[in-house]
Design a protein around this motif. Structure first.
Motif, PDB file in Angstrom:
ATOM      1  N   ARG A   1      -4.430  79.382  23.857  1.00  0.00           N
ATOM      2  CA  ARG A   1      -3.969  80.146  25.020  1.00  0.00           C
ATOM      3  C   ARG A   1      -4.447  79.484  26.314  1.00  0.00           C
ATOM      4  NH1 ARG A   1      -5.641  84.925  23.443  1.00  0.00           N
ATOM      5  NH2 ARG A   1      -3.725  85.326  22.314  1.00  0.00           N
ATOM      6  N   PHE A   2      -5.702  79.064  26.342  1.00  0.00           N
ATOM      7  CA  PHE A   2      -6.246  78.388  27.516  1.00  0.00           C
ATOM      8  C   PHE A   2      -5.495  77.085  27.792  1.00  0.00           C
ATOM      9  CE2 PHE A   2      -9.186  75.130  29.140  1.00  0.00           C
ATOM     10  CZ  PHE A   2      -9.455  75.676  30.388  1.00  0.00           C
ATOM     11  N   LEU A   3      -5.274  76.291  26.761  1.00  0.00           N
ATOM     12  CA  LEU A   3      -4.578  75.014  26.949  1.00  0.00           C
ATOM     13  C   LEU A   3      -3.120  75.203  27.362  1.00  0.00           C
ATOM     14  CD1 LEU A   3      -6.020  72.933  23.981  1.00  0.00           C
ATOM     15  CD2 LEU A   3      -6.571  72.739  26.405  1.00  0.00           C
ATOM     16  N   GLY A   4      -2.475  76.230  26.817  1.00  0.00           N
ATOM     17  CA  GLY A   4      -1.094  76.512  27.206  1.00  0.00           C
ATOM     18  C   GLY A   4      -0.984  76.870  28.680  1.00  0.00           C
ATOM     19  N   TRP A   5      -1.840  77.785  29.121  1.00  0.00           N
ATOM     20  CA  TRP A   5      -1.814  78.175  30.535  1.00  0.00           C
ATOM     21  C   TRP A   5      -2.261  77.032  31.437  1.00  0.00           C
ATOM     22  CZ3 TRP A   5       1.166  81.631  32.243  1.00  0.00           C
ATOM     23  CH2 TRP A   5       1.463  82.755  31.492  1.00  0.00           C
ATOM     24  N   THR A   6      -3.160  76.182  30.948  1.00  0.00           N
ATOM     25  CA  THR A   6      -3.576  75.019  31.731  1.00  0.00           C
ATOM     26  C   THR A   6      -2.409  74.057  31.925  1.00  0.00           C
ATOM     27  OG1 THR A   6      -5.835  75.219  30.901  1.00  0.00           O
ATOM     28  CG2 THR A   6      -5.207  73.094  31.850  1.00  0.00           C
ATOM     29  N   ASN A   7      -1.640  73.812  30.875  1.00  0.00           N
ATOM     30  CA  ASN A   7      -0.474  72.931  30.995  1.00  0.00           C
ATOM     31  C   ASN A   7       0.544  73.491  31.970  1.00  0.00           C
ATOM     32  OD1 ASN A   7      -1.302  70.892  29.341  1.00  0.00           O
ATOM     33  ND2 ASN A   7      -0.164  71.581  27.557  1.00  0.00           N
ATOM     34  N   ILE A   8       0.822  74.782  31.874  1.00  0.00           N
ATOM     35  CA  ILE A   8       1.785  75.394  32.783  1.00  0.00           C
ATOM     36  C   ILE A   8       1.272  75.323  34.224  1.00  0.00           C
ATOM     37  CG2 ILE A   8       2.862  77.589  33.434  1.00  0.00           C
ATOM     38  CD1 ILE A   8       3.072  78.198  30.431  1.00  0.00           C
ATOM     39  N   SER A   9      -0.006  75.593  34.418  1.00  0.00           N
ATOM     40  CA  SER A   9      -0.583  75.542  35.769  1.00  0.00           C
ATOM     41  C   SER A   9      -0.538  74.128  36.338  1.00  0.00           C
ATOM     42  CB  SER A   9      -2.028  76.034  35.748  1.00  0.00           C
ATOM     43  OG  SER A   9      -2.085  77.351  35.285  1.00  0.00           O
ATOM     44  N   LEU A  10      -0.847  73.133  35.521  1.00  0.00           N
ATOM     45  CA  LEU A  10      -0.775  71.742  35.982  1.00  0.00           C
ATOM     46  C   LEU A  10       0.652  71.347  36.359  1.00  0.00           C
ATOM     47  CD1 LEU A  10      -3.197  69.884  33.569  1.00  0.00           C
ATOM     48  CD2 LEU A  10      -3.458  70.169  36.022  1.00  0.00           C
ATOM     49  N   GLY A  11       1.610  71.786  35.559  1.00  0.00           N
ATOM     50  CA  GLY A  11       3.005  71.477  35.872  1.00  0.00           C
ATOM     51  C   GLY A  11       3.447  72.085  37.188  1.00  0.00           C
ATOM     52  N   ILE A  12       3.091  73.342  37.410  1.00  0.00           N
ATOM     53  CA  ILE A  12       3.463  74.006  38.656  1.00  0.00           C
ATOM     54  C   ILE A  12       2.737  73.379  39.837  1.00  0.00           C
ATOM     55  CG2 ILE A  12       3.319  76.202  39.904  1.00  0.00           C
ATOM     56  CD1 ILE A  12       3.868  77.582  37.200  1.00  0.00           C
ATOM     57  N   THR A  13       1.475  73.011  39.653  1.00  0.00           N
ATOM     58  CA  THR A  13       0.706  72.379  40.726  1.00  0.00           C
ATOM     59  C   THR A  13       1.304  71.031  41.108  1.00  0.00           C
ATOM     60  OG1 THR A  13      -1.304  73.473  39.945  1.00  0.00           O
ATOM     61  CG2 THR A  13      -1.586  71.580  41.402  1.00  0.00           C
ATOM     62  N   VAL A  14       1.666  70.230  40.131  1.00  0.00           N
ATOM     63  CA  VAL A  14       2.284  68.936  40.406  1.00  0.00           C
ATOM     64  C   VAL A  14       3.614  69.134  41.125  1.00  0.00           C
ATOM     65  CG1 VAL A  14       3.337  66.909  39.326  1.00  0.00           C
ATOM     66  CG2 VAL A  14       1.114  67.715  38.556  1.00  0.00           C
ATOM     67  N   LEU A  15       4.391  70.130  40.722  1.00  0.00           N
ATOM     68  CA  LEU A  15       5.666  70.406  41.369  1.00  0.00           C
ATOM     69  C   LEU A  15       5.475  70.813  42.825  1.00  0.00           C
ATOM     70  CD1 LEU A  15       8.752  70.779  41.105  1.00  0.00           C
ATOM     71  CD2 LEU A  15       8.269  73.155  40.470  1.00  0.00           C
ATOM     72  N   VAL A  16       4.515  71.682  43.089  1.00  0.00           N
ATOM     73  CA  VAL A  16       4.259  72.128  44.463  1.00  0.00           C
ATOM     74  C   VAL A  16       3.810  70.959  45.336  1.00  0.00           C
ATOM     75  CG1 VAL A  16       2.700  73.545  45.868  1.00  0.00           C
ATOM     76  CG2 VAL A  16       3.816  74.535  43.877  1.00  0.00           C
ATOM     77  N   PHE A  17       2.894  70.137  44.836  1.00  0.00           N
ATOM     78  CA  PHE A  17       2.448  68.983  45.617  1.00  0.00           C
ATOM     79  C   PHE A  17       3.575  67.979  45.823  1.00  0.00           C
ATOM     80  CE2 PHE A  17      -2.068  70.065  44.464  1.00  0.00           C
ATOM     81  CZ  PHE A  17      -2.440  70.341  45.765  1.00  0.00           C
ATOM     82  N   SER A  18       4.457  67.843  44.878  1.00  0.00           N
ATOM     83  CA  SER A  18       5.596  66.949  45.037  1.00  0.00           C
ATOM     84  C   SER A  18       6.524  67.455  46.133  1.00  0.00           C
ATOM     85  CB  SER A  18       6.352  66.840  43.715  1.00  0.00           C
ATOM     86  OG  SER A  18       7.568  66.178  43.890  1.00  0.00           O
ATOM     87  N   ILE A  19       6.779  68.748  46.141  1.00  0.00           N
ATOM     88  CA  ILE A  19       7.640  69.327  47.174  1.00  0.00           C
ATOM     89  C   ILE A  19       6.992  69.185  48.546  1.00  0.00           C
ATOM     90  CG2 ILE A  19       8.599  71.499  48.033  1.00  0.00           C
ATOM     91  CD1 ILE A  19       9.028  72.281  45.075  1.00  0.00           C
ATOM     92  N   ILE A  20       5.695  69.479  48.619  1.00  0.00           N
ATOM     93  CA  ILE A  20       4.996  69.365  49.902  1.00  0.00           C
ATOM     94  C   ILE A  20       5.009  67.924  50.401  1.00  0.00           C
ATOM     95  CG2 ILE A  20       2.713  69.500  50.982  1.00  0.00           C
ATOM     96  CD1 ILE A  20       2.212  72.009  49.285  1.00  0.00           C
TER      97      ILE A  20
END
Length: 71
Positions: A44-63
């Protein structure tokens, strides 16, 4: 003026989010059925970590693309 960039960042985001979703849907379910509590928590921790990393990378890419287009 506007420079178009071909990169693999979108694929990285997709892989992070999809693998996190699959970990949460498949692995956690199997671990809870097998009554493996610690492995379920870790999955569960690793799953949410992967999703959080993906969203973080997407936000930084957009910014970064917005900031680059302003310059």
């Amino acid at each position: 003026m506007f420079q178009q960039n071909i990169g693999y960042l979108n694929f990285i985001v997709l892989i992070f989010v999809c693998s996190g979703y699959l970990i949460l849907r498949v692995d956690v379910k199997h671990y809870t059925k097998a009554n493996l509590v610690q492995e379920g928590r870790l999955a569960r921790f690793l799953g949410w970590t992967n999703i959080s990393l993906g969203i973080t990378v997407l936000v930084f890419s957009i910014i970064s693309s917005v900031v680059a287009s302003l310059m």
